[in-house]
Design an enzyme around this catalytic site. Structure first.
Site, PDB file in Angstrom:
ATOM      1  N   ARG A   1       4.245 -37.758 -56.710  1.00  0.00           N
ATOM      2  CA  ARG A   1       5.515 -37.576 -56.015  1.00  0.00           C
ATOM      3  C   ARG A   1       5.451 -37.956 -54.534  1.00  0.00           C
ATOM      4  O   ARG A   1       6.273 -38.721 -54.046  1.00  0.00           O
ATOM      5  CB  ARG A   1       5.916 -36.093 -56.102  1.00  0.00           C
ATOM      6  N   THR A   2       4.466 -37.439 -53.862  1.00  0.00           N
ATOM      7  CA  THR A   2       4.404 -37.666 -52.418  1.00  0.00           C
ATOM      8  C   THR A   2       4.210 -39.149 -52.125  1.00  0.00           C
ATOM      9  O   THR A   2       4.880 -39.721 -51.270  1.00  0.00           O
ATOM     10  CB  THR A   2       3.261 -36.839 -51.796  1.00  0.00           C
TER      11      THR A   2
ATOM     12  N   ARG B   1      -3.380 -38.448 -47.479  1.00  0.00           N
ATOM     13  CA  ARG B   1      -3.665 -37.205 -48.209  1.00  0.00           C
ATOM     14  C   ARG B   1      -5.161 -37.159 -48.439  1.00  0.00           C
ATOM     15  O   ARG B   1      -5.777 -38.172 -48.765  1.00  0.00           O
ATOM     16  CB  ARG B   1      -2.934 -37.178 -49.544  1.00  0.00           C
TER      17      ARG B   1
ATOM     18  N   HIS C   1       0.981 -29.155 -45.719  1.00  0.00           N
ATOM     19  CA  HIS C   1       1.702 -30.250 -46.382  1.00  0.00           C
ATOM     20  C   HIS C   1       3.071 -30.348 -45.692  1.00  0.00           C
ATOM     21  O   HIS C   1       4.098 -30.016 -46.273  1.00  0.00           O
ATOM     22  CB  HIS C   1       1.836 -29.931 -47.878  1.00  0.00           C
TER      23      HIS C   1
ATOM     24  N   LYS D   1     -18.057 -45.757 -51.484  1.00  0.00           N
ATOM     25  CA  LYS D   1     -19.311 -46.307 -50.962  1.00  0.00           C
ATOM     26  C   LYS D   1     -19.887 -45.431 -49.854  1.00  0.00           C
ATOM     27  O   LYS D   1     -20.897 -45.765 -49.257  1.00  0.00           O
ATOM     28  CB  LYS D   1     -19.074 -47.717 -50.414  1.00  0.00           C
TER      29      LYS D   1
END
Lengths: 139, 306
Positions: free
Chosen positions: B54-55, B104, B132, B83
Site C-alpha cells: 500500500r505505502t 521504509r 509511520h 551485498k
C-alpha cells in the site's frame, strides 16, 4: 597510603565507590603517558566511601561522560600545584558514544560506525532515550 | 538557501504545516487537473528495504499523478543491501539520482541516519515498529474530511498498541488538537509503551486502557483498528496467542454511534469482519485513497513546489 599531589592536571573527587574503573575506561586514561592514580574505597565524610582519580598532566576532560557516570563528582583543575578551578557536574542533555542502544530493532544494531546518541528525557529519574529509535536506556 | 525539510516523525511538522498539507490535499481532490504535470522532470526514489504494498503503491501513484517519475526498489534482497551496503551509502547514492526519497526500513531510526547523509528531502515511509508519519497524515486527512475537522473527539485505538507504529504516530499527532480523548484497547501484552503514555500525560490528554472492545465502543467517534503484526514478534507462539484478540463485526458495532468512523491502516487480516465493509461507518478503503492525496501534497510541499 601515600600518593603525590598533582602539579598540573585534574583530581576527580567524590566518585561513587566502585565507579572509578569505568571512568578510567571511558575517558581513555590508560592511553595517557602521564602519571594516573586511582584510589578506591577512600574514606569520605560525605559518602562513607569514595573513589578518587588523579591525573598529573594536561587532559581534555569529557564532562558529559563524567556527569553521566556520576554527577556528584567534583572536578578539581590544578595548575602549578594550585587549585585553579572546581567544577561541579550535572547530567548532560545529550550523550554520544558513552552508552550503547540495546534495542535489537534499532538501526544502530546493524549500521556501521554510527555514533550511539542519546538525549536526556527525565532528569529526576536519569532517563535517556536513543535519538534513533527512542528506546529507553537501562543499565 | 532554504533548509531541506524531511519528514521523519509526524511532530517534525507544526500543526499549521499539517493543516496546510490537508488544504493542499483538499485542493488536489477538488482540482486534480491543476496538479497533473506539476512535478514533470522530478524523480521520487522509493527505497523499500522491507516489503510494502500500500505505502509503496500510494507513493508511486502520488508521484505519477503529479506528472513525475519514480525509481527505486521494493525488496532489499534485490538491492545492494544484500551485498552488505549500509543504509548511509544507499541513501547517498539515491540522493545523486532523485529529487526526493521515500524510504521504509525494518530498523527503527534508519531515516534519521538517512536524513544526515543526503541533501534531498527524506520521507520516512515506516521504520520498524517506530514511526509511520505518512500513514498518520493519511489518517488525519481522512478524519478531517469525514468529521469536518480534527479535535473534539474520542478516538479508540484497538489491537497491537505496543508495536503498532501507526498508533504511536497518530497519538502524537492528535495530541496537538483540542479536546481529544484516547481509548486504548489491547490485550495486556500489547499495551501502549510507557513512553507514549508519558507523552500523553505531558500533553495533559485523557486516556483510558481497555481490554475489551465492547467496553469502549459506545463512546467512540473514531475507531482505529490495527492488525497484530506477525513480523514484529520474535516468538511465533506469542503471535498465535494474540492475533485473534479483537475481531470487529456488526454485532460489536450495535451500540456504537451512528456517525462513528472506522479506520484501519490496512492490510487487515481478520480483525475487521468483511460484513462491516458495507456499513456506512467503514472508511478504511476511503482512507487508502486519502493516502495518495496526502502524499501528493507532501511531495509538493517538501519539493517547495506551489
Amino acid at each position: 597510603m601515600n600518593i603525590d599531589g598533582v602539579h598540573t592536571g585534574v583530581v576527580l573527587d567524590h566518585i561513587q565507590a566502585g565507579k572509578s574503573m569505568r571512568i578510567y575506561e571511558l575517558l581513555g586514561l590508560g592511553k595517557l603517558k602521564c602519571c594516573v592514580a586511582i584510589i578506591q574505597n577512600a574514606d569520605s565524610e560525605k559518602y562513607g566511601k569514595k573513589d578518587i582519580i588523579k591525573v598529573d598532566g594536561d587532559i581534555d576532560l569529557d564532562f558529559d561522560i563524567l556527569g553521566y557516570i556520576d554527577s556528584n563528582i567534583t572536578v578539581n583543575i590544578v595548575r602549578e600545584g594550585k587549585l585553579e578551578k572546581k567544577v561541579h557536574l550535572d547530567l548532560p542533555e545529550s550523550l554520544s558514544n558513552v552508552i550503547k542502544c540495546k534495542n535489537p530493532r534499532c538501526i544502530t544494531s546493524i549500521e556501521q560506525e554510527i555514533p550511539h546518541k542519546f538525549k536526556l528525557v527525565n532528569k529526576e529519574k536519569k532517563v535517556y532515550r536513543c535519538i534513533y529509535c527512542d528506546a529507553e536506556f537501562t543499565e | 538557501m532554504n533548509k531541506i525539510r524531511n519528514l521523519i516523525n509526524i511532530t517534525d511538522f507544526t500543526v499549521e504545516e499539517i493543516n496546510h498539507l490537508i488544504e493542499i490535499a483538499d485542493d488536489i481532490i477538488a482540482n486534480p487537473e491543476k496538479y497533473q504535470d506539476i512535478c514533470a522532470h522530478k524523480k521520487l526514489a522509493t527505497l523499500f528495504f522491507e516489503p510494502s504494498t500500500r505505502t509503496r503503491l500510494s507513493f508511486t501513484a502520488a508521484m505519477m499523478e503529479l506528472g513525475g517519475n519514480v525509481l527505486g526498489f521494493d525488496d532489499a534482497s534485490t538491492s545492494s543491501t544484500k551485498k552488505g551496503e549500509s543504509v548511509s551509502d544507499t541513501v547517498i547514492m539515491a540522493g545523486c539520482y532523485a529529487d526526493i526519497i521515500a524510504m521504509r526500513h525494518p530498523k527503527e531510526g534508519a531515516p534519521v541516519i538517512a536524513s544526515t547523509k543526503t541533501t534531498v528531502p527524506i520521507i520516512n515511509a515506516g521504520d520498524g515498529g517506530h514511526f509511520h508519519p505518512t500513514q498518520t497524515l493519511t489518517d488525519l486527512l481522512t478524519i478531517s474530511r469525514k468529521k469536518g475537522g480534527l479535535g473534539n473527539c474520542t478516538i479508540g485505538l484497538c489491537g497491537d498498541l505496543k508495536f503498532g507504529r501507526t498508533v504511536h504516530s497518530l497519538i502524537e499527532a492528535m495530541l496537538r488538537y483540542e479536546n481529544v480523548k484516547f481509548a486504548l484497547i489491547s490485550p495486556a501484552e500489547l499495551r501502549i509503551p510507557d513512553y507514549v503514555k508519558e507523552t500523553m500525560d505531558r500533553a495533559g490528554a485523557k486516556w483510558v486502557e481497555y481490554e475489551k472492545l465492547e467496553d469502549a465502543i459506545p463512546e467512540l467517534d473514531i475507531l482505529y483498528m490495527t492488525r497484530v503484526q506477525k513480523e514484529r514478534f520474535f516468538n511465533e507462539e506469542d503471535y498465535i496467542r494474540l492475533k485473534d484478540s479483537f475481531i470487529l463485526n456488526l454485532d460489536l458495532l450495535e451500540p456504537a454511534k451512528k456517525d462513528l468512523i472506522i479506520l484501519h491502516p490496512l492490510p487487515r487480516v481478520n480483525e475487521i469482519s468483511v460484513e462491516v465493509d458495507d456499513d456506512s461507518r467503514a472508511c478504511y478503503f476511503y482512507q487508502a485513497l486519502c493516502g495518495k492525496y496526502i502524499r501528493m501534497a507532501l511531495i509538493l510541499y517538501l519539493l517547495g513546489i506551489k
